[in-house]
Design a protein around this motif. Structure first.
Motif, PDB file in Angstrom:
ATOM      1  N   ALA A   1      28.413  39.244  24.860  1.00 41.73           N
ATOM      2  CA  ALA A   1      28.887  37.993  25.456  1.00 41.73           C
ATOM      3  C   ALA A   1      30.306  38.144  25.991  1.00 41.73           C
ATOM      4  N   GLN A   2      31.137  38.893  25.281  1.00 43.49           N
ATOM      5  CA  GLN A   2      32.488  39.157  25.780  1.00 43.49           C
ATOM      6  C   GLN A   2      32.431  39.890  27.111  1.00 43.49           C
ATOM      7  N   ASN A   3      31.527  40.871  27.208  1.00 38.87           N
ATOM      8  CA  ASN A   3      31.373  41.586  28.477  1.00 38.87           C
ATOM      9  C   ASN A   3      30.814  40.689  29.575  1.00 38.87           C
ATOM     10  N   LEU A   4      29.902  39.778  29.216  1.00 39.74           N
ATOM     11  CA  LEU A   4      29.365  38.844  30.206  1.00 39.74           C
ATOM     12  C   LEU A   4      30.467  37.963  30.780  1.00 39.74           C
ATOM     13  N   GLN A   5      31.381  37.533  29.919  1.00 38.71           N
ATOM     14  CA  GLN A   5      32.501  36.732  30.407  1.00 38.71           C
ATOM     15  C   GLN A   5      33.371  37.538  31.368  1.00 38.71           C
ATOM     16  N   LYS A   6      33.609  38.793  31.031  1.00 41.30           N
ATOM     17  CA  LYS A   6      34.391  39.659  31.922  1.00 41.30           C
ATOM     18  C   LYS A   6      33.649  39.894  33.236  1.00 41.30           C
ATOM     19  N   ALA A   7      32.336  40.056  33.133  1.00 36.58           N
ATOM     20  CA  ALA A   7      31.536  40.256  34.335  1.00 36.58           C
ATOM     21  C   ALA A   7      31.593  39.021  35.235  1.00 36.58           C
ATOM     22  N   ALA A   8      31.508  37.843  34.623  1.00 35.11           N
ATOM     23  CA  ALA A   8      31.574  36.604  35.398  1.00 35.11           C
ATOM     24  C   ALA A   8      32.924  36.468  36.095  1.00 35.11           C
ATOM     25  N   GLU A   9      33.985  36.820  35.396  1.00 33.18           N
ATOM     26  CA  GLU A   9      35.313  36.747  35.995  1.00 33.18           C
ATOM     27  C   GLU A   9      35.427  37.722  37.172  1.00 33.18           C
ATOM     28  N   ALA A  10      34.888  38.939  37.003  1.00 40.47           N
ATOM     29  CA  ALA A  10      34.914  39.916  38.093  1.00 40.47           C
ATOM     30  C   ALA A  10      34.114  39.407  39.297  1.00 40.47           C
ATOM     31  N   MET A  11      32.943  38.800  39.038  1.00 36.74           N
ATOM     32  CA  MET A  11      32.126  38.266  40.126  1.00 36.74           C
ATOM     33  C   MET A  11      32.849  37.143  40.861  1.00 36.74           C
ATOM     34  N   SER A  12      33.565  36.313  40.107  1.00 32.62           N
ATOM     35  CA  SER A  12      34.285  35.202  40.741  1.00 32.62           C
ATOM     36  C   SER A  12      35.385  35.700  41.671  1.00 32.62           C
ATOM     37  N   GLN A  13      35.818  36.949  41.465  1.00 35.30           N
ATOM     38  CA  GLN A  13      36.837  37.549  42.325  1.00 35.30           C
ATOM     39  C   GLN A  13      36.232  38.474  43.372  1.00 35.30           C
ATOM     40  N   GLY A  14      34.904  38.459  43.473  1.00 32.22           N
ATOM     41  CA  GLY A  14      34.234  39.279  44.460  1.00 32.22           C
ATOM     42  C   GLY A  14      34.097  40.743  44.095  1.00 32.22           C
ATOM     43  N   LYS A  15      34.322  41.093  42.818  1.00 36.92           N
ATOM     44  CA  LYS A  15      34.263  42.492  42.380  1.00 36.92           C
ATOM     45  C   LYS A  15      32.887  42.765  41.752  1.00 36.92           C
TER      46      LYS A  15
ATOM     47  N   LYS B   1      28.974  44.593  37.453  1.00 35.02           N
ATOM     48  CA  LYS B   1      27.781  45.342  37.052  1.00 35.02           C
ATOM     49  C   LYS B   1      28.120  46.414  36.024  1.00 35.02           C
ATOM     50  N   GLY B   2      29.344  46.921  36.077  1.00 37.12           N
ATOM     51  CA  GLY B   2      29.763  47.897  35.077  1.00 37.12           C
ATOM     52  C   GLY B   2      29.782  47.311  33.678  1.00 37.12           C
ATOM     53  N   TYR B   3      30.204  46.043  33.540  1.00 40.10           N
ATOM     54  CA  TYR B   3      30.185  45.388  32.229  1.00 40.10           C
ATOM     55  C   TYR B   3      28.754  45.215  31.731  1.00 40.10           C
ATOM     56  N   LEU B   4      27.829  44.941  32.630  1.00 42.42           N
ATOM     57  CA  LEU B   4      26.424  44.817  32.225  1.00 42.42           C
ATOM     58  C   LEU B   4      25.868  46.166  31.775  1.00 42.42           C
ATOM     59  N   SER B   5      26.320  47.248  32.410  1.00 34.43           N
ATOM     60  CA  SER B   5      25.908  48.582  31.968  1.00 34.43           C
ATOM     61  C   SER B   5      26.413  48.856  30.558  1.00 34.43           C
TER      62      SER B   5
ATOM     63  N   THR C   1      19.120  43.236  32.490  1.00 33.24           N
ATOM     64  CA  THR C   1      18.479  43.683  33.731  1.00 33.24           C
ATOM     65  C   THR C   1      18.373  42.541  34.724  1.00 33.24           C
ATOM     66  N   ARG C   2      17.997  41.352  34.232  1.00 34.95           N
ATOM     67  CA  ARG C   2      17.900  40.184  35.123  1.00 34.95           C
ATOM     68  C   ARG C   2      19.272  39.818  35.681  1.00 34.95           C
ATOM     69  N   ALA C   3      20.293  39.875  34.831  1.00 30.43           N
ATOM     70  CA  ALA C   3      21.643  39.566  35.302  1.00 30.43           C
ATOM     71  C   ALA C   3      22.087  40.574  36.356  1.00 30.43           C
ATOM     72  N   MET C   4      21.775  41.853  36.136  1.00 34.61           N
ATOM     73  CA  MET C   4      22.116  42.896  37.107  1.00 34.61           C
ATOM     74  C   MET C   4      21.442  42.602  38.444  1.00 34.61           C
ATOM     75  N   GLN C   5      20.170  42.184  38.396  1.00 39.43           N
ATOM     76  CA  GLN C   5      19.443  41.874  39.623  1.00 39.43           C
ATOM     77  C   GLN C   5      20.045  40.663  40.321  1.00 39.43           C
ATOM     78  N   GLU C   6      20.430  39.642  39.519  1.00 39.89           N
ATOM     79  CA  GLU C   6      21.050  38.455  40.112  1.00 39.89           C
ATOM     80  C   GLU C   6      22.350  38.831  40.800  1.00 39.89           C
ATOM     81  N   TYR C   7      23.137  39.714  40.206  1.00 38.58           N
ATOM     82  CA  TYR C   7      24.377  40.157  40.828  1.00 38.58           C
ATOM     83  C   TYR C   7      24.084  40.919  42.123  1.00 38.58           C
ATOM     84  N   ASP C   8      23.068  41.789  42.088  1.00 38.53           N
ATOM     85  CA  ASP C   8      22.699  42.546  43.288  1.00 38.53           C
ATOM     86  C   ASP C   8      22.288  41.620  44.429  1.00 38.53           C
TER      87      ASP C   8
END
Length: 477
Positions: free
Chosen positions: A391-405, A410-414, A440-447
Motif C-alpha cells: 500500500a505504501q508503494n501504491l501511494q508512491k505510484a499514485a503520486e508519480a502518476m499524478s506528476q506524469g511519471k 510502474k516501477g513501484y508496482l513491480s 497486474t490490473r493496476a499495471m494495465q490501468e497505468y499502461d
C-alpha cells in the motif's frame, strides 16, 4: 522501462523483501519506558493467532509475523484485526442522517441527475423513526430541515430533491456547517447514531478552502458526536482531502468515477449507520523496554511516552478493520521471552451503551537458530505485512502518476510483485494470488492511461486500493 531494467528491479525487490519478511532486520530507535507484559507459551510448530479479546461489541485478534526472533535487535510486524459483532435478528437502530450534496456548476447534467436519483432512493429506504436533513451547496447553501421520515415527510423530501439545481462554486465548508446544524437540531431523540454524508465532485473554491481549515471543520463536527462519511465523484475532486474527511470524521470514504453508482454508496452508508455497534474506537500499543514502534502503516499514530494511539472509525455489525505496525524488538538470550507490545482497544459500545476496554499482550521467543525463525513465521501475518507495505508503494505510484511519471509509477508496482512473491514463498502462492492479480490490473490501468482523465482515475483507484491494503477494509467503499 525495458525488460532488463524491469528484471533488475524485480530481482532487487526480491532480495530486499527476503530480508524484510523472511528474516527480521536489525537496527531500531532508542527503547522507551517500562510496561509489564505477560508471555504466551510458544510451543506450537505452527503459531496460532495471538490473543483474542471480546468483552463488548468488538472482537480483537492480534498476531506477530515472527513469533520467534533472533538474539539481538530485529523487527517484526504486529497485526490487529477488529471485527464488529453480528447481531442476528436485531432490529436496526434509528438514524439521524444529513445528506450534503454538491450542486456546483461542475455537477451540471448527468452527475447532478444521478445525485438526485440516489438521494430519492435513500429517502425510500428510511423508516418513520429515522430522521433526514437534505443540504445542497454551490456558492450558497439550501437545506430541508431534519424531519422524521414519515410517509408525508418522505414526499416532502422527494419534492425538495427534485428542486435542486446546479449553480455557483464549491463551498464545502458551508455545506458541512449547515449539515452539522441540521443534525444537531435533532440529536437526543430515538437515534443513537448521527451521520453526515458529504458528496462532491470538485475542489473547494469558496468559504474555507485551505485543507487544514476544512479538516478542522470536520474535526469539530466529529467532536460534537457526528460521524462524517465522504464520497468523491468523477476525477476532479481532491481525494486526499476527502479521505481525510472520512478519517477525521470516523466514517467511510468512497470514490465513484461514474455517478450512476451513487445510490449503492448512499445505501451502504445508511446500512453502516443503522447497524452501528461501536464508536470512539481507539487502539493503543504499550511498548516495553527494548521495544520501539517504527510505524503504524497507513494510519495517523500519536505517541506519548511508551504509548502509541491510533484512532479508528466507527464500527457497524460485521465490519472488519486491520492495523499493521512495524516494531523493533531485542532478543537477549535463546529461549527467553521477548516482550513485544501490550494492546488496548477502548470504545463506546452502542449495544449496551457503556464504555469498554479490551486488553491483550503479545510476546515472542528469542532463538539463535535461523531455521526456527523461518519455519515458525506466521503465514497470515506475513501476507498482511506484505499488503500494508504494498500500500505504501501504491501511494508512491499514485503520486508519480499524478506528476506524469508513468514509468516510475510502474516501477513501484513491480516492487509490489516482488513483495508478494516473497510472501508467497512463506504462505503459499494461493495466499497472494489475488494480490498479484491486483498489481497486474493496476499495471494495465497505468499502461492504458493515455489521457489526463484516465491518469486521474488511475491515481484515485490506486489510493482506494492502498487504503484497503493498509487494512481500512470496512471503511473504504
Amino acid at each position: 522501462m525495458n525488460r532488463t531494467v524491469l528484471f533488475l528491479a524485480l530481482a532487487g525487490g526480491l532480495a530486499l523483501t527476503a530480508l524484510v519478511l523472511g528474516m527480521p532486520r536489525g537496527g531500531g530507535l532508542p527503547p522507551t519506558s517500562h510496561v509489564v507484559v505477560t508471555t504466551p507459551t510458544p510451543t506450537p510448530p505452527v503459531p496460532a493467532p495471538g490473543p483474542r479479546s471480546s468483552s463488548g461489541s468488538l472482537q480483537v485478534t492480534s498476531r506477530l509475523s515472527h513469533p520467534y526472533v533472533p538474539v539481538g535487535s530485529s523487527e517484526t510486524y504486529v497485526t490487529v484485526d477488529l471485527t464488529g459483532a453480528e447481531v442476528p435478528g436485531a432490529k436496526r437502530s434509528p438514524v439521524n442522517l444529513a445528506v450534503v450534496i454538491d450542486r456546483s456548476g461542475s455537477m451540471s447534467g448527468y452527475k447532478l441527475q444521478q445525485a438526485k436519483q440516489a438521494a430519492r432512493h435513500l429517502v425510500t429506504l428510511l423508516r418513520d423513526e429515522d430522521r433526514l436533513a437534505i443540504v445542497h451547496y454551490g456558492s450558497d447553501v439550501k437545506s430541508l430541515p431534519s424531519l422524521p421520515a414519515t410517509a408525508g415527510n418522505r414526499e416532502r423530501m422527494a419534492q425538495f430533491i427534485d428542486g435542486i439545481w446546479d449553480d455557483g462554486g464549491t463551498n464545502i465548508s458551508a455545506g458541512l456547517s449547515v449539515g452539522r446544524t441540521q443534525l444537531a437540531s435533532a440529536m437526543g431523540g430515538l437515534a443513537s447514531v448521527n451521520r453526515l454524508i458529504l458528496m462532491s465532485d470538485g475542489q473547494p473554491t469558496e468559504g474555507v478552502s485551505d485543507e487544514e481549515g476544512l479538516k478542522n471543520v470536520v474535526k469539530e463536527i466529529r467532536a460534537s458526536g457526528i460521524t462524517v462519511s465522504s464520497i468523491g465523484v468523477g476525477t476532479d475532486f481532491n481525494e486526499d482531502l476527502m479521505q481525510a474527511f472520512a478519517e477525521y470524521g470516523a466514517g467511510a470514504y468512497g470514490f465513484l468515477e461514474d455517478a450512476s453508482k451513487l445510490s449503492t454508496l448512499f445505501q451502504r452508508d445508511l446500512q453502516q449507520a443503522t447497524t452501528a455497534v461501536a464508536r470512539n474506537v481507539e487502539l493503543s500499543f504499550e511498548l516495553p523496554p527494548g521495544t520501539t514502534l517504527d510505524e503504524v502503516l497507513g494510519y495517523r499514530a500519536h505517541q506519548a511516552g511508551n504509548t502509541v494511539r491510533v484512532a479508528l472509525p466507527d464500527f457497524s455489525a460485521g465490519q472488519v478493520e486491520r492495523v499493521v505496525a512495524r516494531i523493533h524488538v531485542t532478543g537477549i538470550a535463546p529461549g527467553q521471552s521477548v516482550q513485544v507490545a501490550g494492546l488496548k482497544v477502548a470504545y463506546t459500545d452502542l449495544l449496551v451503551q457503556k464504555n469498554v476496554e479490551d486488553q491483550s499482550m503479545l510476546a515472542a521467543v528469542a532463538t539463535d537458530v535461523r531455521e526456527e525463525i523461518v519455519q515458525r513465521q506466521d503465514k497470515e501475518a506475513t501476507v498482511y505485512a506484505a499488503r500494508a507495505r504494498s500500500a505504501q508503494n501504491l501511494q508512491k505510484a499514485a503520486e508519480a502518476m499524478s506528476q506524469g511519471k508513468k514509468d516510475e509509477a510502474k516501477g513501484y508496482l513491480s516492487q509490489n510483485q516482488a513483495l508478494f512473491m516473497e510472501a508467497g514463498a512463506v504462505a503459499g502462492a494461493a495466499a497472494v494470488a489475488a494480490d498479484q492479480a491486483d498489481q497486474t490490473r493496476a499495471m494495465q490501468e497505468y499502461d492504458d492511461a493515455e489521457t489526463e482523465e484516465a491518469q486521474k482515475a488511475a491515481v484515485k483507484n490506486s489510493k482506494v486500493k492502498a487504503l484497503k491494503s493498509f487494512g481500512r477494509m470496512g471503511s473504504t467503499y
